[in-house]
Write a protein that holds these residues in place. Sequence first.
Motif, PDB file in Angstrom:
ATOM      1  N   SER A 187      30.132 -14.793  60.815  1.00 43.65           N
ATOM      2  CA  SER A 187      30.950 -14.645  59.600  1.00 43.65           C
ATOM      3  C   SER A 187      32.334 -14.059  59.863  1.00 43.65           C
ATOM      4  CB  SER A 187      30.215 -13.765  58.587  1.00 43.65           C
ATOM      5  OG  SER A 187      30.033 -12.450  59.103  1.00 43.65           O
ATOM      6  N   LYS A 188      32.698 -13.838  61.124  1.00 46.25           N
ATOM      7  CA  LYS A 188      33.994 -13.220  61.412  1.00 46.25           C
ATOM      8  C   LYS A 188      35.155 -14.046  60.876  1.00 46.25           C
ATOM      9  CE  LYS A 188      32.434 -10.814  65.601  1.00 46.25           C
ATOM     10  NZ  LYS A 188      32.539 -10.730  67.085  1.00 46.25           N
ATOM     11  N   LEU A 218      28.884 -16.576  49.968  1.00 48.45           N
ATOM     12  CA  LEU A 218      28.943 -15.952  48.641  1.00 48.45           C
ATOM     13  C   LEU A 218      28.901 -14.430  48.723  1.00 48.45           C
ATOM     14  CD1 LEU A 218      26.612 -18.484  46.826  1.00 48.45           C
ATOM     15  CD2 LEU A 218      29.092 -18.289  46.575  1.00 48.45           C
ATOM     16  N   LEU A 219      27.996 -13.880  49.514  1.00 47.71           N
ATOM     17  CA  LEU A 219      27.909 -12.419  49.607  1.00 47.71           C
ATOM     18  C   LEU A 219      29.150 -11.826  50.254  1.00 47.71           C
ATOM     19  CD1 LEU A 219      24.162 -11.846  50.620  1.00 47.71           C
ATOM     20  CD2 LEU A 219      25.243 -11.603  48.374  1.00 47.71           C
ATOM     21  N   GLN A 224      34.076  -8.652  48.772  1.00 45.71           N
ATOM     22  CA  GLN A 224      35.489  -8.272  48.781  1.00 45.71           C
ATOM     23  C   GLN A 224      36.200  -8.700  47.498  1.00 45.71           C
ATOM     24  OE1 GLN A 224      37.730  -8.738  52.378  1.00 45.71           O
ATOM     25  NE2 GLN A 224      35.914  -8.833  53.676  1.00 45.71           N
ATOM     26  N   GLN A 225      35.412  -8.966  46.463  1.00 42.39           N
ATOM     27  CA  GLN A 225      35.938  -9.323  45.134  1.00 42.39           C
ATOM     28  C   GLN A 225      36.840 -10.562  45.181  1.00 42.39           C
ATOM     29  OE1 GLN A 225      35.376  -7.560  41.791  1.00 42.39           O
ATOM     30  NE2 GLN A 225      33.607  -7.466  43.165  1.00 42.39           N
ATOM     31  N   GLY A 239      26.346 -19.970  42.969  1.00 43.57           N
ATOM     32  CA  GLY A 239      27.090 -18.727  42.948  1.00 43.57           C
ATOM     33  C   GLY A 239      28.587 -18.797  43.097  1.00 43.57           C
ATOM     34  N   SER A 240      29.195 -19.985  43.250  1.00 45.66           N
ATOM     35  CA  SER A 240      30.653 -20.023  43.244  1.00 45.66           C
ATOM     36  C   SER A 240      31.143 -19.969  41.793  1.00 45.66           C
ATOM     37  CB  SER A 240      31.193 -21.255  43.970  1.00 45.66           C
ATOM     38  OG  SER A 240      30.834 -22.446  43.332  1.00 45.66           O
ATOM     39  N   LEU A 241      32.424 -19.686  41.611  1.00 50.08           N
ATOM     40  CA  LEU A 241      32.932 -19.404  40.264  1.00 50.08           C
ATOM     41  C   LEU A 241      33.013 -20.641  39.380  1.00 50.08           C
ATOM     42  CD1 LEU A 241      34.224 -17.511  38.155  1.00 50.08           C
ATOM     43  CD2 LEU A 241      36.435 -17.921  39.291  1.00 50.08           C
ATOM     44  N   ALA A 242      33.600 -21.716  39.889  1.00 45.02           N
ATOM     45  CA  ALA A 242      33.815 -22.898  39.057  1.00 45.02           C
ATOM     46  C   ALA A 242      34.202 -24.076  39.944  1.00 45.02           C
ATOM     47  CB  ALA A 242      34.907 -22.643  38.015  1.00 45.02           C
TER      48      ALA A 242
END
Length: 307
Positions: A187-188, A218-219, A224-225, A239-242
Amino acid sequence: MIGNRSPAKWRLSAWSCCALFGLYLLQTPAQAADLLLSTAGDASTLQHFGNALAAARPADRVRILALNEMPPLDQLPGDTRLILFGQPALAWRLDAPAGPPTLVLQVNKAQAHKTLGARQPAQLSVLWQDPAPQRQLRLLKYLLPKARRVGVLYDPHSEFLIQELRQASSDLGLEVVAQSWPDTRDSKAVVALLSASDVLLAVADDDLYNPLTAKTLLLTSYGQQHALIGPSAGFVRAGSLASTYSDQYDWLITLSDLLNQPPQRWPSGTYSNTFKVIGNPQVARALGIMLPSDAELARHLLQGETP
């Protein structure tokens, strides 16, 4: 289910069938054609789409055959229009350069690029399954008006998409920050991109966005908002926004528009002419984002569509 690895069993409501039939009646009558649908998968999954297409175009003859049952393409009648589904069917069609005019669905742009390379066969048009980049970026800007730096992950299969995204983003005052993600187990690259961007935009690349990577993406982003836009309705549910997306009804409209034109006028590739929007209210609340209804989002984006 996340991703587009297997054809979905599309459904069409009675209302949609009636709407499509009404659309047909409003069109200028064209010469009847033989529409032959095929896929390398289970041909029975095309039955709903075939029924809807037949309802929308009652003057045409609609048939469905499994790919392994197809006759030699040079033996098909001259008025045949071949409609194929999926990347394996696209690859099969390339083995017969003298085949009939062909439209291909259920293939995203990365898959088409991988299969076609630099080739642009005559009378072959791919209806890309991806959401149109301009629509995705306009959706992003509407939901996150303060965002300026748009982070985009890519791999060797999707790197070519960055140029198109940069061109579309410059018209909107946005900057694309591209980051290679060579190993999705690490994930780096995602963390590095989050630190250099305001929001993540997902491209339709099944190697990057799939059930195995969803949790990490997603996590890490929401930790990190950062919101994640796209790449599909399935990913929004995960879980994605749109995201914008096109369903069977939308693809039938686009397909019918092309079938009303001579094959010589077909583009080598095109996005759906019409679309819908899906948002995830729970994710929006967690990120402190005001999320209008799906219908309101679609209306807003439709106002900015180029005729």
